[in-house]
Design a protein around this motif. Structure first.
Motif, PDB file in Angstrom:
ATOM      1  N   GLY A 155       0.919  -1.297   0.137  1.00 32.87           N
ATOM      2  CA  GLY A 155       0.665  -0.106   0.115  1.00 32.87           C
ATOM      3  C   GLY A 155       0.876   0.815  -0.222  1.00 32.87           C
ATOM      4  O   GLY A 155       2.357   1.039   0.010  1.00 32.87           O
ATOM      5  N   MET A 156       0.175   2.429  -0.211  1.00 33.25           N
ATOM      6  CA  MET A 156       0.962   3.055  -0.692  1.00 33.25           C
ATOM      7  C   MET A 156       0.824   4.167   1.128  1.00 33.25           C
ATOM      8  O   MET A 156       0.216   4.219   2.071  1.00 33.25           O
ATOM      9  CB  MET A 156       0.320   4.845  -1.528  1.00 33.25           C
ATOM     10  N   ARG A 157       2.438   4.383   1.456  1.00 29.93           N
ATOM     11  CA  ARG A 157       2.894   4.613   2.356  1.00 29.93           C
ATOM     12  C   ARG A 157       3.059   6.755   2.365  1.00 29.93           C
ATOM     13  O   ARG A 157       3.563   7.567   3.709  1.00 29.93           O
ATOM     14  CB  ARG A 157       4.592   4.255   2.846  1.00 29.93           C
ATOM     15  N   ALA A 158       3.817   7.039   0.772  1.00 27.30           N
ATOM     16  CA  ALA A 158       3.746   8.375   1.170  1.00 27.30           C
ATOM     17  C   ALA A 158       3.831   8.691  -0.279  1.00 27.30           C
ATOM     18  O   ALA A 158       3.690   8.181  -1.051  1.00 27.30           O
ATOM     19  CB  ALA A 158       5.171   8.873   1.824  1.00 27.30           C
ATOM     20  N   LEU A 159       2.240   9.961   0.159  1.00 24.13           N
ATOM     21  CA  LEU A 159       2.013  10.299  -1.776  1.00 24.13           C
ATOM     22  C   LEU A 159       2.839  11.134  -2.290  1.00 24.13           C
ATOM     23  O   LEU A 159       4.312  11.194  -1.593  1.00 24.13           O
ATOM     24  CB  LEU A 159       0.400  11.477  -0.698  1.00 24.13           C
ATOM     25  N   PRO A 160       2.571  10.890  -3.746  1.00 21.25           N
ATOM     26  CA  PRO A 160       3.940  11.750  -4.461  1.00 21.25           C
ATOM     27  C   PRO A 160       3.579  13.083  -4.069  1.00 21.25           C
ATOM     28  O   PRO A 160       2.411  13.064  -3.939  1.00 21.25           O
ATOM     29  CB  PRO A 160       3.242  11.389  -6.174  1.00 21.25           C
ATOM     30  N   PRO A 161       4.708  13.791  -4.380  1.00 21.61           N
ATOM     31  CA  PRO A 161       4.504  15.310  -4.213  1.00 21.61           C
ATOM     32  C   PRO A 161       3.731  16.358  -5.357  1.00 21.61           C
ATOM     33  O   PRO A 161       3.312  15.130  -6.758  1.00 21.61           O
ATOM     34  CB  PRO A 161       6.047  15.315  -4.671  1.00 21.61           C
ATOM     35  N   GLY A 162       2.979  16.806  -4.522  1.00 19.97           N
ATOM     36  CA  GLY A 162       1.697  17.369  -5.536  1.00 19.97           C
ATOM     37  C   GLY A 162       0.354  16.400  -5.352  1.00 19.97           C
ATOM     38  O   GLY A 162       0.003  16.914  -5.905  1.00 19.97           O
ATOM     39  N   ALA A 163       0.771  15.173  -4.898  1.00 18.98           N
ATOM     40  CA  ALA A 163      -0.359  14.611  -5.138  1.00 18.98           C
ATOM     41  C   ALA A 163      -1.475  14.796  -3.684  1.00 18.98           C
ATOM     42  O   ALA A 163      -1.742  15.313  -3.048  1.00 18.98           O
ATOM     43  CB  ALA A 163      -0.563  13.115  -4.670  1.00 18.98           C
ATOM     44  N   VAL A 164      -2.805  14.747  -4.119  1.00 21.09           N
ATOM     45  CA  VAL A 164      -4.584  15.528  -2.942  1.00 21.09           C
ATOM     46  C   VAL A 164      -4.695  13.393  -2.168  1.00 21.09           C
ATOM     47  O   VAL A 164      -5.096  13.125  -3.292  1.00 21.09           O
ATOM     48  CB  VAL A 164      -5.294  15.361  -3.645  1.00 21.09           C
ATOM     49  N   ARG A 165      -4.527  13.815  -1.113  1.00 17.19           N
ATOM     50  CA  ARG A 165      -5.236  12.273  -0.468  1.00 17.19           C
ATOM     51  C   ARG A 165      -6.965  12.400  -0.845  1.00 17.19           C
ATOM     52  O   ARG A 165      -7.048  13.447   0.140  1.00 17.19           O
ATOM     53  CB  ARG A 165      -4.951  12.201   0.847  1.00 17.19           C
ATOM     54  N   LEU A 166      -7.677  11.594  -1.641  1.00 14.11           N
ATOM     55  CA  LEU A 166      -9.375  11.574  -1.141  1.00 14.11           C
ATOM     56  C   LEU A 166      -9.692  10.856  -0.510  1.00 14.11           C
ATOM     57  O   LEU A 166     -10.745  11.012  -0.116  1.00 14.11           O
ATOM     58  CB  LEU A 166      -9.590  11.296  -2.694  1.00 14.11           C
ATOM     59  N   ALA A 167      -9.229   9.648  -0.177  1.00 16.94           N
ATOM     60  CA  ALA A 167      -9.465   8.857   0.786  1.00 16.94           C
ATOM     61  C   ALA A 167      -8.480   7.519   1.494  1.00 16.94           C
ATOM     62  O   ALA A 167      -7.648   7.777   1.763  1.00 16.94           O
ATOM     63  CB  ALA A 167     -10.396   7.280  -0.094  1.00 16.94           C
ATOM     64  N   PHE A 168      -8.893   7.340   3.238  1.00 17.58           N
ATOM     65  CA  PHE A 168      -8.687   6.028   3.522  1.00 17.58           C
ATOM     66  C   PHE A 168      -9.477   5.368   4.321  1.00 17.58           C
ATOM     67  O   PHE A 168     -10.103   5.380   4.146  1.00 17.58           O
ATOM     68  CB  PHE A 168      -7.763   7.556   4.865  1.00 17.58           C
ATOM     69  N   SER A 169      -8.329   4.338   4.919  1.00 19.12           N
ATOM     70  CA  SER A 169      -9.356   3.173   5.959  1.00 19.12           C
ATOM     71  C   SER A 169      -8.531   3.017   7.158  1.00 19.12           C
ATOM     72  O   SER A 169      -7.330   3.525   7.507  1.00 19.12           O
ATOM     73  CB  SER A 169      -9.418   2.155   4.970  1.00 19.12           C
ATOM     74  N   PRO A 170      -8.806   1.944   8.169  1.00 20.22           N
ATOM     75  CA  PRO A 170      -8.763   2.074   8.934  1.00 20.22           C
ATOM     76  C   PRO A 170      -7.200   1.526   8.935  1.00 20.22           C
ATOM     77  O   PRO A 170      -6.442   2.107   9.460  1.00 20.22           O
ATOM     78  CB  PRO A 170      -9.430   0.758  10.325  1.00 20.22           C
ATOM     79  N   ARG A 171      -6.667   0.530   8.166  1.00 18.65           N
ATOM     80  CA  ARG A 171      -5.549   0.340   7.577  1.00 18.65           C
ATOM     81  C   ARG A 171      -4.858   0.493   7.055  1.00 18.65           C
ATOM     82  O   ARG A 171      -3.821   0.907   6.334  1.00 18.65           O
ATOM     83  CB  ARG A 171      -6.026  -0.953   7.916  1.00 18.65           C
ATOM     84  N   ALA A 172      -4.956   1.642   5.859  1.00 20.45           N
ATOM     85  CA  ALA A 172      -4.323   2.328   4.990  1.00 20.45           C
ATOM     86  C   ALA A 172      -4.428   3.456   4.651  1.00 20.45           C
ATOM     87  O   ALA A 172      -5.792   4.463   4.684  1.00 20.45           O
ATOM     88  CB  ALA A 172      -4.834   1.773   3.732  1.00 20.45           C
ATOM     89  N   PRO A 173      -3.747   4.147   5.656  1.00 20.43           N
ATOM     90  CA  PRO A 173      -4.222   5.524   5.263  1.00 20.43           C
ATOM     91  C   PRO A 173      -3.879   6.578   3.685  1.00 20.43           C
ATOM     92  O   PRO A 173      -5.091   7.503   3.931  1.00 20.43           O
ATOM     93  CB  PRO A 173      -3.097   5.892   5.627  1.00 20.43           C
ATOM     94  N   VAL A 174      -4.354   5.790   2.298  1.00 21.46           N
ATOM     95  CA  VAL A 174      -4.256   6.470   1.719  1.00 21.46           C
ATOM     96  C   VAL A 174      -4.835   5.264   0.817  1.00 21.46           C
ATOM     97  O   VAL A 174      -4.444   4.160   0.095  1.00 21.46           O
ATOM     98  CB  VAL A 174      -2.854   6.777   0.099  1.00 21.46           C
ATOM     99  N   GLN A 175      -6.368   5.386   0.679  1.00 20.10           N
ATOM    100  CA  GLN A 175      -7.020   4.328  -0.450  1.00 20.10           C
ATOM    101  C   GLN A 175      -7.388   5.023  -1.748  1.00 20.10           C
ATOM    102  O   GLN A 175      -8.105   4.079  -2.771  1.00 20.10           O
ATOM    103  CB  GLN A 175      -8.571   4.181   0.137  1.00 20.10           C
ATOM    104  N   MET A 176      -7.213   6.613  -2.008  1.00 23.25           N
ATOM    105  CA  MET A 176      -7.281   6.968  -3.080  1.00 23.25           C
ATOM    106  C   MET A 176      -6.479   8.222  -3.109  1.00 23.25           C
ATOM    107  O   MET A 176      -6.731   8.683  -1.958  1.00 23.25           O
ATOM    108  CB  MET A 176      -9.169   7.363  -3.296  1.00 23.25           C
ATOM    109  N   PHE A 177      -6.568   8.710  -4.395  1.00 16.59           N
ATOM    110  CA  PHE A 177      -5.008  10.435  -4.374  1.00 16.59           C
ATOM    111  C   PHE A 177      -5.667   9.976  -5.954  1.00 16.59           C
ATOM    112  O   PHE A 177      -6.123   9.641  -6.761  1.00 16.59           O
ATOM    113  CB  PHE A 177      -3.793   9.638  -4.218  1.00 16.59           C
TER     114      PHE A 177
END
Length: 243
Positions: A155-177
């Motif tokens: 799973g994604m631990r750190a977003l790409p530069p300039g990306a916007v996080r759109l969703a998360f879940s209890p076990r995954a901080p990035v569910q959609m970007f």
């Protein structure tokens, strides 16, 4: 309307065909409006983006974060081909929606960190939208939290530069970007219903996502809550970008 392009990597015909059917059905499209390329079967052909409304990427057993020495020749080829394609897709901000493997492809290409810290077991999760997600047109009409199917070793631990996080879940901080304005990736599966998940549990029962002896229990747990909202994302993508 120009067709959409679906890029798949599933080598198993049953799972690949079911995924294809789910993308066009939940996108509200006839089958002929989704052109499919199975990248595991051969090299990516030359793609003229101007011939398509947008690009969809399905999931599969590839893990982007595995060391190159552990990757098959097919996976290494597919990854190289995605880099070439994404050079143009990102430069043009061309409509792109990657489901599950989209995090590994678009996320790593753009400089995000994907590893095994935030894998999720096959089954249900609760996806929550961020404030940015609530305002994003691709998520229009979805509630602030909804149930979705997941199943991934990385799973994604750190977003790409300039990306916007759109969703998360209890076990995954990035569910959609989102990257730029029209490039999206989900960790959950917007195309997957219970019948599709049940099939994938059988197809991938020996791939290490769960103990093979627990396959029936995985399906039973997955049936505990209805999954209906994620598919709206596919319809939104078609309505936003079909042209």
């Amino acid at each position: 309307m120009k067709p959409f392009l679906l890029l798949g990597t599933r080598a198993e015909d049953a799972a690949a065909d079911s995924e294809y059917e789910a993308f066009y059905r939940y996108g509200g499209l006839p089958a002929e409006q989704v052109h499919r390329v199975r990248l595991e079967a051969g090299p990516m052909p030359a793609i003229d983006l101007d011939a398509y409304s947008g690009i969809l990427v399905g999931g599969g057993p590839f893990n982007s974060s595995d060391p190159d020495a552990q990757k098959s020749a097919v996976q290494l080829r597919v990854e190289r081909e995605f880099v070439t394609l994404l050079d143009e897709v990102v430069e043009r901000d061309f409509p792109f929606l990657g489901a599950c493997y989209g995090v590994g492809t678009l996320g790593t290409y753009a400089g995000g960190v994907v590893d095994r810290r935030y894998g999720e077991a096959v089954g249900l999760t609760t996806v929550e939208l961020t404030q940015e997600g609530l305002a994003d047109p691709l998520l229009a009409g979805l509630p602030p939290a909804f149930t979705a199917f997941v199943g991934h070793k990385e799973g994604m631990r750190a977003l790409p530069p300039g990306a916007v996080r759109l969703a998360f879940s209890p076990r995954a901080p990035v569910q959609m970007f989102r990257l730029r304005s029209h490039l999206y990736a989900t960790q959950f599966h917007p195309e997957l219903d219970l019948a599709g998940l049940t099939q994938r549990v059988e197809v991938y029962r020996d791939y290490g996502y769960f103990a093979a002896s627990e396959a029936d229990d995985v399906v039973t747990r997955a049936a505990a809550r209805p999954v209906t909202w994620p598919m709206r994302i596919l319809r939104n993508f078609v309505e936003l970008y079909g042209r």
